[in-house]
Write an enzyme that holds these catalytic residues in place. Sequence first.
Site, PDB file in Angstrom:
ATOM      1  N   ASP A   7      41.475  31.591  36.850  1.00  0.00           N
ATOM      2  CA  ASP A   7      42.586  32.491  37.650  1.00  0.00           C
ATOM      3  C   ASP A   7      41.940  33.771  38.085  1.00  0.00           C
ATOM      4  O   ASP A   7      41.262  34.639  37.234  1.00  0.00           O
ATOM      5  CB  ASP A   7      43.628  33.017  36.333  1.00  0.00           C
ATOM      6  CG  ASP A   7      44.708  33.807  36.930  1.00  0.00           C
ATOM      7  OD1 ASP A   7      45.237  33.602  38.129  1.00  0.00           O
ATOM      8  OD2 ASP A   7      45.221  34.644  36.161  1.00  0.00           O
ATOM      9  N   GLU A  67      42.415  29.275  41.695  1.00  0.00           N
ATOM     10  CA  GLU A  67      43.776  29.482  42.315  1.00  0.00           C
ATOM     11  C   GLU A  67      43.523  30.183  43.611  1.00  0.00           C
ATOM     12  O   GLU A  67      42.525  30.982  43.718  1.00  0.00           O
ATOM     13  CB  GLU A  67      44.456  29.848  41.316  1.00  0.00           C
ATOM     14  CG  GLU A  67      45.965  30.550  42.151  1.00  0.00           C
ATOM     15  CD  GLU A  67      46.838  31.174  40.993  1.00  0.00           C
ATOM     16  OE1 GLU A  67      48.025  31.682  41.491  1.00  0.00           O
ATOM     17  OE2 GLU A  67      46.755  31.321  39.711  1.00  0.00           O
ATOM     18  N   ASP A 140      46.444  35.601  31.601  1.00  0.00           N
ATOM     19  CA  ASP A 140      45.406  35.271  32.673  1.00  0.00           C
ATOM     20  C   ASP A 140      44.591  33.809  32.096  1.00  0.00           C
ATOM     21  O   ASP A 140      44.304  32.917  32.843  1.00  0.00           O
ATOM     22  CB  ASP A 140      44.417  36.223  32.788  1.00  0.00           C
ATOM     23  CG  ASP A 140      45.246  37.503  33.452  1.00  0.00           C
ATOM     24  OD1 ASP A 140      45.398  37.840  34.489  1.00  0.00           O
ATOM     25  OD2 ASP A 140      45.897  38.153  32.617  1.00  0.00           O
TER      26      ASP A 140
END
Length: 164
Positions: A7, A67, A140
């Site tokens: 992330d 991501e 996260d």
Amino acid sequence: MIVLGIDPGIAIMGYGVVEFKSNKVKVLENGVVTTSSKTRTPERLKILYDNLDKIIKEFKPDEFAIEELFFNQNVKTAITVGHARGVQVLCAQDNGLDIYEYTPLQIKQAITGYGRADKQQMQLTITTLLNLKEIPKPDDAADALSVALCHVLSQRFKEQYRMN
């Protein structure tokens, strides 16, 4: 297969390492790397690179999933996080990893079956799917596990599709 999910972030980079073996997914590690806003950006990027490099060398993942960024407001934040994401991708490339990128919509769809799932729904679903005792903290770290799990599920689907 060991997958490292990321992330991306400059202040907080979440990471999740999962192993997919015999049709089972096991969490090997998850957590965050943080940098201080009081530190100059180049130094923060080096901290992220060095820590990610250590994680890669420790767990020796086969594949790297990250991501894609989605921003609709703060351009300055988007650029800074984009720098961090670039460093994270570079670190994976320097370590010879295959790199896979997923949009937030793809991740939510893979995990919950619904592309507009909220954060709580995502966290509860990955906690269940990964047989965790509690929701990973901070957010996260949970998000990074979602990225890794999305990749595993996507690759598994591709393999099944090829077999039929």
